[in-house]
Design a protein around this motif. Structure first.
Motif, mmCIF file in Angstrom:
data_model
loop_
_atom_site.group_PDB
_atom_site.id
_atom_site.type_symbol
_atom_site.label_atom_id
_atom_site.label_comp_id
_atom_site.label_asym_id
_atom_site.label_seq_id
_atom_site.Cartn_x
_atom_site.Cartn_y
_atom_site.Cartn_z
ATOM 1 N N UNK A 181 -5.333 6.971 -0.704
ATOM 2 C CA UNK A 181 -6.191 8.095 -1.071
ATOM 3 C C UNK A 181 -5.399 9.324 -1.506
ATOM 4 N N UNK A 182 -4.238 9.552 -0.895
ATOM 5 C CA UNK A 182 -3.469 10.760 -1.169
ATOM 6 C C UNK A 182 -2.322 10.546 -2.149
ATOM 7 N N UNK A 183 -2.288 9.392 -2.785
ATOM 8 C CA UNK A 183 -1.282 9.143 -3.808
ATOM 9 C C UNK A 183 0.132 9.115 -3.264
ATOM 10 N N UNK A 184 1.125 9.341 -4.128
ATOM 11 C CA UNK A 184 2.519 9.295 -3.697
ATOM 12 C C UNK A 184 2.773 10.227 -2.512
ATOM 13 N N UNK A 185 3.444 9.711 -1.497
ATOM 14 C CA UNK A 185 3.742 10.493 -0.315
ATOM 15 C C UNK A 185 2.705 10.370 0.785
ATOM 16 N N UNK A 186 1.535 9.816 0.456
ATOM 17 C CA UNK A 186 0.497 9.623 1.453
ATOM 18 C C UNK A 186 0.831 8.437 2.356
ATOM 19 N N UNK A 187 0.097 8.325 3.449
ATOM 20 C CA UNK A 187 0.321 7.236 4.387
ATOM 21 C C UNK A 187 -0.990 6.516 4.681
ATOM 22 N N UNK A 188 -0.907 5.217 4.822
ATOM 23 C CA UNK A 188 -2.027 4.399 5.260
ATOM 24 C C UNK A 188 -1.784 4.092 6.738
ATOM 25 N N UNK A 189 -2.785 4.320 7.584
ATOM 26 C CA UNK A 189 -2.644 4.121 9.022
ATOM 27 C C UNK A 189 -3.232 2.769 9.413
ATOM 28 N N UNK A 190 -2.436 1.984 10.133
ATOM 29 C CA UNK A 190 -2.851 0.657 10.602
ATOM 30 C C UNK A 190 -2.707 0.588 12.116
ATOM 31 N N UNK A 191 -3.688 -0.031 12.782
ATOM 32 C CA UNK A 191 -3.693 -0.191 14.242
ATOM 33 C C UNK A 191 -3.871 -1.666 14.578
ATOM 34 N N UNK A 192 -3.405 -2.083 15.752
ATOM 35 C CA UNK A 192 -3.555 -3.488 16.148
ATOM 36 C C UNK A 192 -5.037 -3.879 16.254
ATOM 37 N N UNK A 195 1.766 4.864 10.564
ATOM 38 C CA UNK A 195 1.519 5.380 9.222
ATOM 39 C C UNK A 195 2.567 4.847 8.262
ATOM 40 N N UNK A 196 2.120 4.138 7.257
ATOM 41 C CA UNK A 196 3.022 3.523 6.279
ATOM 42 C C UNK A 196 2.883 4.229 4.936
ATOM 43 N N UNK A 197 3.984 4.700 4.413
ATOM 44 C CA UNK A 197 3.955 5.399 3.112
ATOM 45 C C UNK A 197 3.471 4.446 2.021
ATOM 46 N N UNK A 198 2.621 5.004 1.154
ATOM 47 C CA UNK A 198 2.118 4.224 0.033
ATOM 48 C C UNK A 198 1.771 5.154 -1.124
ATOM 49 N N UNK A 199 1.944 4.651 -2.318
ATOM 50 C CA UNK A 199 1.592 5.415 -3.513
ATOM 51 C C UNK A 199 0.181 5.102 -3.981
ATOM 52 N N UNK A 200 -0.454 4.104 -3.370
ATOM 53 C CA UNK A 200 -1.758 3.671 -3.863
ATOM 54 C C UNK A 200 -2.897 3.995 -2.899
#
Length: 87
Positions: A62-73, A55-60
Motif C-alpha cells: 500500500x505504501x510503495x517503496x519503503x513500506x512494510x507488509x506485516x505478517x503474523x503466525x 514487518x517485511x519491506x516491499x515495493x508493492x
C-alpha cells in the motif's frame, strides 16, 4: 506465466538468479497481501520473534517503496498471514 505464479515458491529477499529454498533451512509461507506465496527463511527466528508479527519491506504494498507488509503466525503450522501494511 503471470506475476503471482512467478513469485510463488520464491524466497523473500533472495537473489532473482537463485530464488529457491536451500537445504537445511526452515521456511514459512507468506499468505495474503503483497508477498502472498513467497517463503520467508525463519531458521534463526524463535516463535517469540514472530509472535507479534514481522514487518517485511516491499515495493508493492500500500505504501510503495519503503513500506512494510506485516505478517503474523497463523496457527501452529509454518504459515504467516498478512495483517496489513505500514509506511
Amino acid at each position: 506465466m503471470d506475476e503471482l505464479e512467478f513469485m510463488r515458491g520464491r524466497v523473500y529477499g533472495a537473489d532473482h538468479d537463485d530464488p529457491g529454498p536451500r537445504d537445511g533451512r526452515v521456511y514459512a509461507e507468506l499468505s495474503g497481501g503483497p508477498l502472498d506465496g513467497l517463503l520467508l527463511d525463519v531458521t534463526d527466528r524463535t516463535p517469540a520473534d514472530l509472535a507479534d508479527g514481522i514487518g517485511l519491506r516491499t515495493e508493492i504494498g500500500r505504501y510503495g517503496p519503503g513500506g512494510r507488509a506485516v505478517y503474523v503466525p497463523r496457527g501452529p503450522g509454518r504459515v504467516l498471514e498478512w495483517r496489513g501494511d505500514l509506511p
